[in-house]
Scaffold this motif. Structure first.
Motif: not given
Ligand code: HEM
Ligand SMILES: [Cu+2]
Lengths: 93, 648
Positions: B467-468, B485-494
């Protein structure tokens, strides 16, 4: 006999009535807002201290510094809160 | 018909109907179970009417654990919703309700009772007292907390949950934008339990000032007692602020006043101001007792005196004062000028100094210590590096200019979870493991405990460190979804995976309790950890009067002195002991407060007025009641003591 007479309490009672009357003048005399607030604030704080000391026996035990210390701390924090809020919303907004 | 419609939930869904059924079934099961096993009398006599600080502590503990799971389920739902872009698991309204509920439950109804559990259970023992100063008031505090929490929890099946965030900012929280009764629940439930908290504050301060064992001067108090004292000073200082703010908010919502309105002379920003005047000190109310627990644990398992006792005390006192001068750092972006923001930036950064002093003291205590890595110690050692990361990001947020970038992004969310989870939650779990044998007479299994520690730590890092990054990339908090498109997907999955690992860890803790109840040995003696302070000097199970003879103290680790240096802890002889009587009034008053709160939420004035009258009747009853407590005779004490000594 004189030890039995609750001098301190009677005096305290009379004084608290005087303070109440002084506060009431804000309503009856036509003061400016600022003056009125000053009168109210001063009488309110003196009144609270009076009640604490005379009628709630704040100074009568040997750990009185605890009570007074806490009161002083609270007042300091209350003042910081009030002036901090004024800083945020009036003086620097 | 219209009357009943208010009780319906605004956005019902299958999950909510299932929960309703589950709640109803649980209640039926509890009632049936109690009746079947004939436990009603036991429950009433031994628990609902108890004024014993140890039992009240245990009830706080159970409530906190239950709420931890309630809040944890919310958390999993939130992370699941955000796990993939454009997810449709929760709709925006549900998402709002879930994060608002999650925050309130975790702060007010999980962390607060958790710290009160330890304060209640440990402090009287640590100072060698028989109970707290006002035992019946203590019971009332608990029941107010409990019924406040229950009131809050029924919101999601009756009328709808609050949806304006745990901070409940106006004007969003006003009637215009939050028309459902959810925010009424927020105002009243927190009010009721907050009054209980304020009373605990007064109770604990009086207990610590007035009831210490002979010889225990202020500077010879164990560190947890010091932490409790300072914490309760903060409570008494700032809880009145939230009480008043909530009352004003309630008036705005129910009686049409305009304190926090944007019109008619109202000022919506004043809510944010008052909320944080209380809210920032509140986070220190949570962390200081946690610091106290770490101090006890680290000194016990390093086999050493706590390093820098005086500086530990001084830093807590400084923190208590500073914590009341920093509140505006929560709304640097609200529109005040640079002067105000700079002032609050500097005070905020200053807090990091006393906090740093404490960190170094713990490190120096560990230095050259004979460290035993038990489960409580693992949590305490894990706390130090993880919490430092939270503190450092706190200082980053404290720079007001930079905060325009960080504010209300996931970076902020990562910061405060980074302080609260390794800070408060780890401390609670450490304290739970540490005091468990004193509470229940057996230890929790160490192997399973270590597994849950590692899973929790790894899960925590996986869940919050991403989240940082997404926060710096601009992912806002409290948004129910984001596009691919924001590309936040993978880190949010983590993050979601991390949350899952944390959930497994909590499940393992529950399993540990079950496993230990079945298999843990029971003959563990009164001092299983080889500890240092007075709470370990009494028997396990603890007799209701705690100490048969009042202990005499000469240092901050009296019990250690008694074990190793021949200090005579109990020089007196047995005398009859004065104890308070049980009372059902606190429980009943709590229940009436619940009825009052519920009636207020739905503007049912007649029951509201009646319950107010009933509350005053209870108080009048108390004033006229003659209750001088009871005495335990010397003979009875002797019998108990020989019986308990036989066990060890
Ligand atoms: C070195 C110490 C700390 C500093 C300098 C610090 C600084 C800050 C700042 C500046 C914010 C506001 C950021 C923003 O809204 O943009 C913040 C938020 C927050 N902090 Fe800290 N903090 C510290 C320690 C802690 C601790 C110990 C806790 C709790 C145990 C904590 C809990 C929180 C919470 C709950 C919030 C956000 C609440 C919300 O907006 O929902 N912080 N912190
Ligand atoms: Cu803060």
């Amino acid at each position: 006999m004189s030890e039995l007479f609750p001098r301190k309490q009677i005096m305290g009672f009379v004084f608290s009535l005087i303070l109440t009357a002084a506060a009431l003048t804000v309503y009856f005399l036509n003061m400016s807002f600022a003056k009125g607030m000053v009168v109210l604030l001063v009488t309110a704080f003196v009144q609270a201290l009076l009640q604490l000391v005379v009628f709630m026996h704040a100074g009568e035990t040997n750990d009185k510094w605890v009570i007074y210390g806490k009161v002083a701390f609270m007042m300091a924090i209350a003042l910081i809160t009030v002036f901090g809020t004024l800083l945020i919303f009036l003086w620097d907004m | 018909m219209e009357f009943f419609e208010r009780f319906a939930i605004p956005n019902p869904s299958l999950a909510i109907y299932i929960s309703m059924v589950a709640i109803a079934l649980t209640m039926v099961a509890i009632v049936a179970g109690l009746t079947y096993f004939k436990k009603w009398g036991y429950l009433w006599r031994e628990w609902l009417t108890t004024v014993d600080h140890k039992r009240i502590g245990i009830m706080y503990l159970l409530s906190a654990l239950i709420m931890l799971f309630r809040g944890g389920v919310d958390a999993i739902m939130l992370r699941a919703q955000l796990a993939v872009p454009d997810n449709k698991l929760l709709d925006p309204q549900h998402y709002n309700e879930v994060f608002s509920t999650h925050g309130v439950i975790m702060v007010m109804f999980m962390a607060m009772p958790f710290i009160f559990a330890f304060m209640n259970f440990v402090v009287p023992l640590q100072i060698g007292a028989r109970d707290v100063a006002f035992p019946r008031l203590n019971a009332l505090s608990f029941w107010l907390f409990f019924f406040g929490a229950m009131l809050f929890n029924i919101s999601f099946v009756i009328g709808g949950s609050p949806d304006a965030g745990w901070t409940s900012y106006f004007p969003l929280a006003g009637n215009e934008f939050s028309p459902s009764v959810g925010t009424n629940y927020y105002m009243l439930a927190i009010q009721i339990s907050g009054i209980g908290t304020l009373m605990t504050g007064i109770n604990m301060i009086t207990t610590i000032f007035k009831m210490r064992a002979p010889g225990m001067t202020l500077m010879k108090m164990p560190m947890f007692t010091w932490a409790t004292l300072v914490t309760n000073l903060i409570i008494v200082t700032v809880f009145p602020v939230i009480t008043v703010a909530l009352a004003m908010g309630t008036f705005d919502r129910l009686f049409g006043t305009h304190f926090f309105a944007t019109s008619n002379g109202g000022m919506d920003m004043l809510w944010a101001n008052l909320f944080w005047v209380w809210g920032h000190p509140e986070v220190y109310i949570l962390i200081l007792p946690a610091f106290g627990i770490y101090s006890e644990i680290i000194s016990t398992f390093s086999g050493r005196n706590l390093y820098g006792y005086k500086s530990m005390v001084a830093s807590m006192v400084i923190i208590s004062a500073l914590s009341c001068m920093v509140w505006a750092h929560h709304f640097f972006t609200m529109g005040q000028g640079a002067v105000a923001n700079s002032f609050f930036s500097i005070t905020t950064m200053a807090i990091a100094v006393p906090t740093g002093v404490k960190i170094f003291n713990w490190l120096f205590t560990l230095w050259k210590g004979k460290i035993r890595f038990t489960v409580p110690m693992l949590y305490s050692v894990g706390f130090i590096p993880l919490f430092v990361i939270g503190g450092v990001t706190g200082v980053m947020l404290a720079m007001s200019a930079a905060d325009y970038q960080y504010h209300n992004t996931m970076f902020l969310v990562a910061h405060f979870h980074n302080t609260i989870i390794p800070g408060v939650v780890f401390a609670m779990l450490a304290g739970l493991t540490y005091y468990w044998p004193k509470m229940f007479g057996f230890m929790l299994n160490e192997r399973i405990g270590k597994w849950s520690f590692w899973l929790l730590s790894i899960g925590f890092c996986l869940a919050f460190f991403p989240m940082y990054i997404t926060g710096l990339d601009g992912q806002a908090r409290r948004m129910y979804t984001y596009s691919e498109a924001t590309g936040y997907g993978p880190l949010n999955m983590l993050s979601f995976i991390g949350a899952g690992v944390m959930a497994i860890s909590f499940a393992l803790i529950v399993y540990n309790v079950y496993y230990s109840i079945r298999y843990s040995p029971r003959n563990i003696g009164a001092d299983p950890w080889d500890a240092r302070s007075l709470e370990w000097a009494t028997h396990t199970p603890i007799p209701e009067y705690n100490f048969a003879i009042e202990p005499h103290v000469a240092s901050s680790q009296a019990f250690w002195d008694a074990k190793k240096k021949g200090h005579e802890l109990f020089p007196g002889k047995l005398e009859k002991i004065h104890m308070p009587n049980n009372s059902g009034v606190p429980f009943i008053m709590g229940a009436i407060f619940f009825v009052w709160g519920f009636s207020m939420v739905f503007s049912l004035w007649i029951p509201a007025i009646l319950s107010i009258l009933a509350i005053f009747a209870c108080m009048a009853l108390r004033s006229f009641e003659r209750d001088h407590g009871r005495y335990i005779s010397v003979k009875e004490i002797e019998e108990t003591e020989t019986k308990l000594r036989g066990v060890n």
